[in-house]
Design an enzyme around this catalytic site. Structure first.
Site, PDB file in Angstrom:
ATOM      1  N   GLY A   1     105.338  22.500  77.726  1.00 20.84           N
ATOM      2  CA  GLY A   1     104.527  21.432  78.332  1.00 20.84           C
ATOM      3  C   GLY A   1     104.693  20.114  77.592  1.00 20.84           C
TER       4      GLY A   1
ATOM      5  N   ASP B   1     114.106  29.797  63.762  1.00 19.13           N
ATOM      6  CA  ASP B   1     112.897  29.853  62.946  1.00 19.13           C
ATOM      7  C   ASP B   1     112.819  28.549  62.144  1.00 19.13           C
ATOM      8  OD1 ASP B   1     110.957  30.306  60.997  1.00 19.13           O
ATOM      9  OD2 ASP B   1     111.478  32.428  60.812  1.00 19.13           O
TER      10      ASP B   1
ATOM     11  N   CYS C   1      95.820  24.634  69.201  1.00 13.90           N
ATOM     12  CA  CYS C   1      94.807  24.888  70.246  1.00 13.90           C
ATOM     13  C   CYS C   1      93.750  25.829  69.665  1.00 13.90           C
ATOM     14  CB  CYS C   1      95.447  25.457  71.504  1.00 13.90           C
ATOM     15  SG  CYS C   1      96.411  26.949  71.256  1.00 13.90           S
TER      16      CYS C   1
HETATM   17  C1  LIG Z   1     101.097  26.994  70.554  1.00 13.64           C
HETATM   18  S1  LIG Z   1     102.620  27.654  71.020  1.00 13.64           S
HETATM   19  C2  LIG Z   1     103.504  26.220  71.502  1.00 13.64           C
HETATM   20  C3  LIG Z   1     103.130  25.651  72.860  1.00 13.64           C
HETATM   21  C4  LIG Z   1     104.060  24.529  73.305  1.00 13.64           C
HETATM   22  N1  LIG Z   1     104.162  23.479  72.317  1.00 13.64           N
HETATM   23  C5  LIG Z   1     103.663  23.896  74.622  1.00 13.64           C
HETATM   24  O1  LIG Z   1     103.017  22.866  74.637  1.00 13.64           O
HETATM   25  O2  LIG Z   1     104.018  24.453  75.669  1.00 13.64           O
HETATM   26  C6  LIG Z   1     103.327  28.038  69.464  1.00 13.64           C
HETATM   27  C7  LIG Z   1     104.809  28.399  69.483  1.00 13.64           C
HETATM   28  O3  LIG Z   1     105.238  28.518  68.133  1.00 13.64           O
HETATM   29  C8  LIG Z   1     106.372  29.367  68.120  1.00 13.64           C
HETATM   30  N2  LIG Z   1     106.613  29.746  66.707  1.00 13.64           N
HETATM   31  C9  LIG Z   1     105.850  30.516  65.916  1.00 13.64           C
HETATM   32  N3  LIG Z   1     106.397  30.607  64.668  1.00 13.64           N
HETATM   33  C10 LIG Z   1     107.525  29.860  64.685  1.00 13.64           C
HETATM   34  C11 LIG Z   1     108.535  29.564  63.702  1.00 13.64           C
HETATM   35  N4  LIG Z   1     108.476  30.065  62.467  1.00 13.64           N
HETATM   36  N5  LIG Z   1     109.577  28.773  64.072  1.00 13.64           N
HETATM   37  C12 LIG Z   1     109.650  28.277  65.331  1.00 13.64           C
HETATM   38  N6  LIG Z   1     108.730  28.526  66.303  1.00 13.64           N
HETATM   39  C13 LIG Z   1     107.684  29.309  65.981  1.00 13.64           C
HETATM   40  C14 LIG Z   1     105.950  30.483  69.055  1.00 13.64           C
HETATM   41  O4  LIG Z   1     107.065  31.177  69.563  1.00 13.64           O
HETATM   42  C15 LIG Z   1     105.179  29.709  70.140  1.00 13.64           C
HETATM   43  O5  LIG Z   1     106.001  29.469  71.262  1.00 13.64           O
END
Ligand SMILES: C[S@@+](CC[C@H](N)C(=O)[O-])C[C@H]1O[C@@H](n2cnc3c(N)ncnc32)[C@H](O)[C@@H]1O
Length: 439
Positions: free
Chosen positions: A256, A298, A367
């Site tokens: 988004g 990552d 969030c």
């Molecule tokens: C809150 S969601 C993101 C929502 C997104 N920004 C949106 O607005 O649609 C958090 C995201 O962090 C990613 N995530 C978690 N740990 C991570 C890491 N170490 N490196 C990269 N991405 C990571 C997850 O896969 C997840 O998609």
């Protein structure tokens, strides 16, 4: 029994409820069209809708249903799996919160107990308790304090410590209702609100009070808008004018905020650890006719080739700000998760802040309504990272909503904020955002 109308839907509902509340599996995963609960995937569309409605009511009112069972039973049910309680909750939710006649809910619950190895010894009890609820409904439900009962104690305590008791209870109250459908539009929010029969809310989102398939709405196929809570759209707006700038959307999926940055004219690099979630970023960008470089990696290992003018870090969090849309969150998350996630947030924030150009801007957001994942993160970052300063958020940047900007200049939205606009019940997801500049 399998062929009795409505039986399979109730059985699947009780099964999924058990997976969520006893095994802590996310509801979205159970309801996924490709990888979700196999029984759910085989149901007809109207039964799927019924299962969603039953589960929504069971989870939003879980505390009240447990309290009612305590009142209706002389002794707790001594079963280990929770199956009898799940069958009872599914029936009670239909009787109390959905427009389903008592006799249908009771008889299908008894049928279910009769064919379940673990529940069959309690078949008579299921029948007795539900019939009593039907007879004594007014008396037993009259004084239920839903706001307190439906919120696990650790969450109510955390919100009370952060915002005071009245606000904590108002947050809990807002969780009793499903959130409206909010859209972020590429341009002309007022025009799209009129075309789609909605209203403009927050910082220029379009809110629709309707259910049904979003892909059938005008502008979906043409890529004029995407679904995003009004509060979730605010953090990316804080990066201001992005035309021609290099921007990173870190923790990007499902995208988004990537779409917002690309629509604002930035040259976007979107990074997320989850390859499967990134598929949705690519699909969404294609539908919207927007472009970004999408990278599965990552962030604890990835390095950019050059610094960025702007960074949005939407860090992984407990998601307690999204309970209106995800009523399973209070029952699958624990205080422990907040501690683990806040460690991850702290590591990611310090690492990615180093990828900013001098003078560049970073927006950190989650969030979550837990201070440990928001205010506390930024306070500790600014204390131990002298090369950065806070750039306070101004109410005019977020639709003039003064209530969502804290005295420090953080964005802090809550489900009880913007509760009524033009006489329409609204509210926002709970979000935190802070804007930081590299000196
Ligand atoms: C809150 S969601 C993101 C929502 C997104 N920004 C949106 O607005 O649609 C958090 C995201 O962090 C990613 N995530 C978690 N740990 C991570 C890491 N170490 N490196 C990269 N991405 C990571 C997850 O896969 C997840 O998609």
């Amino acid at each position: 029994m399998k062929d009795k109308p409505g039986f399979l839907a109730r059985k699947v509902a009780a099964d999924i409820l058990g997976n969520v509340v006893h095994k802590r599996r996310p509801l979205d995963g159970e309801l996924d069209a490709n990888s979700g609960h196999s029984g759910f995937r085989e149901l007809a569309a109207n039964d799927k809708g019924l299962v969603r409605a039953i589960l929504g009511a069971c989870l939003r009112h879980r505390g009240e249903l447990n309290e009612l069972l305590d009142r209706l039973l002389d002794r707790r049910i001594p079963e280990k799996t929770g199956r009898v309680t799940d069958i009872l909750h599914v029936a009670m939710a239909q009787m109390l919160y959905l427009d389903i006649p008592d006799r249908a809910a009771v008889s299908l619950a008894v049928d279910h107990a009769s064919v379940d190895r673990r529940a069959v010894p309690y078949k008579g009890l299921v029948n007795g308790v539900l019939r009593r609820l039907g007879r004594e409904r007014e008396d037993v439900t009259g004084d239920l304090d839903g706001n307190r009962l439906n919120t696990p104690g650790w969450l109510l305590d955390s919100w009370t410590a952060a915002y005071g008791e009245d606000v904590a209870l108002a947050i809990a109250g807002a969780h009793q209702n499903e959130a409206a459908l909010d859209l972020t539009v590429k341009d002309d929010p007022a025009g799209w609100a009129e075309r789609l029969g909605g209203v403009v809310v927050g910082a220029g989102s379009v809110r629709l009070h309707r259910k049904g398939a979003v892909d059938a709405l005008e502008g979906f196929a043409q890529g004029n808008w995407w679904v995003q809570d009004a509060a979730a759209s605010m953090p990316a707006r804080l990066l201001g004018d992005l035309s021609g700038k290099r921007a990173a959307d870190l923790c990007a999926a499902p995208g988004g905020k990537t779409a917002q940055l690309a629509a604002a004219g930035a040259k976007v690099t979107a990074v997320d650890i989850s390859q499967s979630r990134l598929k949705r970023v690519t699909e969404n960008l294609a539908r919207l006719g927007l472009e970004a470089e999408v990278i599965a990696s990552d962030l604890r290992e990835w390095e950019p080739s050059a610094p960025f003018d702007a960074i949005l870090l939407d860090a992984p969090c407990s998601a307690t700000g999204t309970i209106r849309r995800h009523p399973d969150v209070p029952w699958i998350k624990q205080a422990y998760d907040v501690g683990v996630l806040s460690e991850v947030q702290s590591v990611l924030l310090r690492r990615v802040a180093g990828w900013l150009q001098p003078g560049g801007t970073l927006v950190y957001c989650t969030c979550s309504m837990e201070r440990a994942e928001g205010e506390d993160q930024i306070a500790s970052f600014l204390t131990d990272q002298p090369g950065f300063e806070l750039v306070p958020v101004l109410p005019e940047e977020v639709g003039g909503l003064e209530a969502v900007v804290t005295p420090e200049g953080y964005l802090r939205t809550l489900p009880c904020h913007a509760a009524t606009i033009d006489g329409v019940e609204t509210g926002l997801d709970g979000f935190f955002a802070a804007r930081i500049r590299r000196l």
